[in-house]
Design a protein around this motif. Structure first.
Motif, mmCIF file in Angstrom:
data_model
loop_
_atom_site.group_PDB
_atom_site.id
_atom_site.type_symbol
_atom_site.label_atom_id
_atom_site.label_comp_id
_atom_site.label_asym_id
_atom_site.label_seq_id
_atom_site.Cartn_x
_atom_site.Cartn_y
_atom_site.Cartn_z
ATOM 1 N N ALA A 162 -7.106 -3.202 -0.203
ATOM 2 C CA ALA A 162 -6.722 -1.923 -0.465
ATOM 3 C C ALA A 162 -5.676 -1.827 -1.595
ATOM 4 N N ILE A 205 0.782 -1.220 0.038
ATOM 5 C CA ILE A 205 -0.015 -0.053 -0.002
ATOM 6 C C ILE A 205 1.016 1.277 -0.006
ATOM 7 N N THR A 207 -4.674 0.555 6.692
ATOM 8 C CA THR A 207 -3.507 0.128 7.160
ATOM 9 C C THR A 207 -3.460 0.063 8.728
ATOM 10 N N SER A 241 -6.666 4.993 2.903
ATOM 11 C CA SER A 241 -5.396 3.840 2.822
ATOM 12 C C SER A 241 -4.751 3.619 4.272
ATOM 13 N N THR A 285 -5.480 8.392 0.226
ATOM 14 C CA THR A 285 -4.170 8.047 1.017
ATOM 15 C C THR A 285 -4.859 8.077 2.349
ATOM 16 N N ARG A 313 1.233 4.121 -2.768
ATOM 17 C CA ARG A 313 1.186 5.875 -2.711
ATOM 18 C C ARG A 313 2.699 6.522 -3.009
ATOM 19 N N LEU A 360 -6.419 0.544 -4.989
ATOM 20 C CA LEU A 360 -5.429 1.495 -5.424
ATOM 21 C C LEU A 360 -4.778 1.195 -6.769
#
Length: 150
Positions: A125, A24, A103, A99, A96, A28, A129
């Motif tokens: 996730a 993840i 997380t 996410s 974000t 990002r 994304l």
């Protein structure tokens, strides 16, 4: 006190939380977002660490565990809120922020031993994304505006 010093199981759980958050964070980072490769694994490890660090204190107190969950959820939400920016007529950073929240849930899931949930959260996730980002770019008014101007 030192008789209870069992680093192995905790190290394994923390490593699993780290590894599940890494893809993840990689996404990002690749997308050049405000939080990336360092932030996401740290959020997962911290969430897992809070759970595991306090587990011996909460064995017979489910209310205490619920309060710990609430604190982690709030704290991770606060971090995610910092990733959200308003620019002109658009809001950026919500993916974000979401996410980061997922997380945190990955870390908590690993911390309580629900590895199956943690793996599924990480998978959903990451795939969201990866797969939905191109669609999101095509539907974004800013992207359409830039294409017209170019």
């Amino acid at each position: 006190m030192l008789d209870d010093f069992e680093i192995g199981p905790h190290a394994i759980s923390l490593l699993i939380a780290y590894l599940l958050a890494f893809p993840i964070g990689w996404n990002r980072e690749k997308e050049e977002r405000s939080a990336g490769l360092r932030t996401f694994p740290l959020v997962a490890v911290a969430s897992c660490g809070f759970i595991q660090g306090a587990e011996h204190l909460m064995q017979d107190e489910p209310e205490a565990l619920a309060r710990l969950f609430e604190g982690i959820i709030t704290g991770v939400g606060f971090i995610g809120g910092g990733a959200i920016l308003q620019q002109k007529n658009a809001v950026r950073g919500t993916a974000t922020a979401a996410s980061l929240w997922v997380t945190g849930a990955i870390g908590v899931s690993v911390g309580v031993g629900s590895y199956d949930v943690a793996v599924m959260l990480s998978l959903f996730a990451f795939l969201t994304l990866q797969i939905l980002s191109p669609f999101s770019r095509k539907l974004s008014p800013d992207t359409q505006k830039q294409e017209v101007e170019d």
